[in-house]
Design a protein around this motif. Sequence first.
Motif, PDB file in Angstrom:
ATOM      1  N   ASP A  36      -1.564  15.334  -2.558  1.00  0.00           N
ATOM      2  CA  ASP A  36      -2.173  14.009  -2.612  1.00  0.00           C
ATOM      3  C   ASP A  36      -1.793  13.246  -3.883  1.00  0.00           C
ATOM      4  N   ARG A  39      -1.659   9.410  -3.584  1.00  0.00           N
ATOM      5  CA  ARG A  39      -3.009   8.838  -3.552  1.00  0.00           C
ATOM      6  C   ARG A  39      -3.613   8.787  -4.950  1.00  0.00           C
ATOM      7  N   GLN A 113       1.417  13.068   3.469  1.00  0.00           N
ATOM      8  CA  GLN A 113       0.788  12.468   4.640  1.00  0.00           C
ATOM      9  C   GLN A 113       0.904  13.365   5.872  1.00  0.00           C
ATOM     10  N   ARG A 116      -2.058  15.450   5.792  1.00  0.00           N
ATOM     11  CA  ARG A 116      -3.232  14.643   6.143  1.00  0.00           C
ATOM     12  C   ARG A 116      -3.291  14.413   7.648  1.00  0.00           C
ATOM     13  N   ARG A 117      -2.136  14.150   8.280  1.00  0.00           N
ATOM     14  CA  ARG A 117      -2.106  13.957   9.729  1.00  0.00           C
ATOM     15  C   ARG A 117      -2.450  15.253  10.464  1.00  0.00           C
ATOM     16  N   ASN A 119      -4.539  17.246   9.350  1.00  0.00           N
ATOM     17  CA  ASN A 119      -5.940  17.496   8.987  1.00  0.00           C
ATOM     18  C   ASN A 119      -6.120  18.900   8.428  1.00  0.00           C
ATOM     19  N   THR A 121      -5.737  21.385   4.727  1.00  0.00           N
ATOM     20  CA  THR A 121      -5.536  21.516   3.284  1.00  0.00           C
ATOM     21  C   THR A 121      -4.513  22.615   3.064  1.00  0.00           C
TER      22      THR A 121
END
Length: 203
Positions: A36, A39, A113, A116-117, A119, A121
């Motif tokens: 991340d 971000r 990403q 993240r897509r 879902n 960790t």
Amino acid sequence: MLADDSYSTTSTNVELACIPDDTTGLERIMLAAQGDLQRLMSSYFGRPIFIELIYAHCSSRLTPASPENPITQSRQVHLVCASCTVCIATSTVTITSPQCERLFLDEKFPIGQTFRRLNRTPKFSLLNVETKAINGKRELRRTYKLETEGFVAEILEVFPDRDMFVRGEAWLMERGANLDTTCTIATDKKPEWLSVRKGNVVH
């Protein structure tokens, strides 16, 4: 392993070993980022962070990705904020699932990403941290691995000037006013450990 992330019902503890003595709190946050970083840097600078693809060399895709037929890609991207490169990320990615292949290679989500897509960790392993003086700038470098089922990335990240973590907005404005100054490092030479090999092992 240089990073130990532990937690209980009442506490969380992140320990970073073998990092430079002068590492600041903000730098430790960036060194501990687990997919991340884009971000976090956007939050720090208060601006969008864009991904600029420098190169991406992929192995053949004759069959869907699987543990028996992994797909590998060596790639380099620049994280760019206000027209200035704030991080250079050079990586080797190994893909062993069709879902990850679709997200990363077809839909072209960057590494962070993609997690993240999915879902998920990723499992995070910090492999090395070092500082170097290059052309009068203090570089901060880290090598780390992110892993989840079907997707593994080993990444070298270079922050080209540690002053960005001290001066923030002023650093961006100074670099933006003079784009001829050195905000990046050479992009054509791949680190030796990034050679792509057949099989499901990332070196």
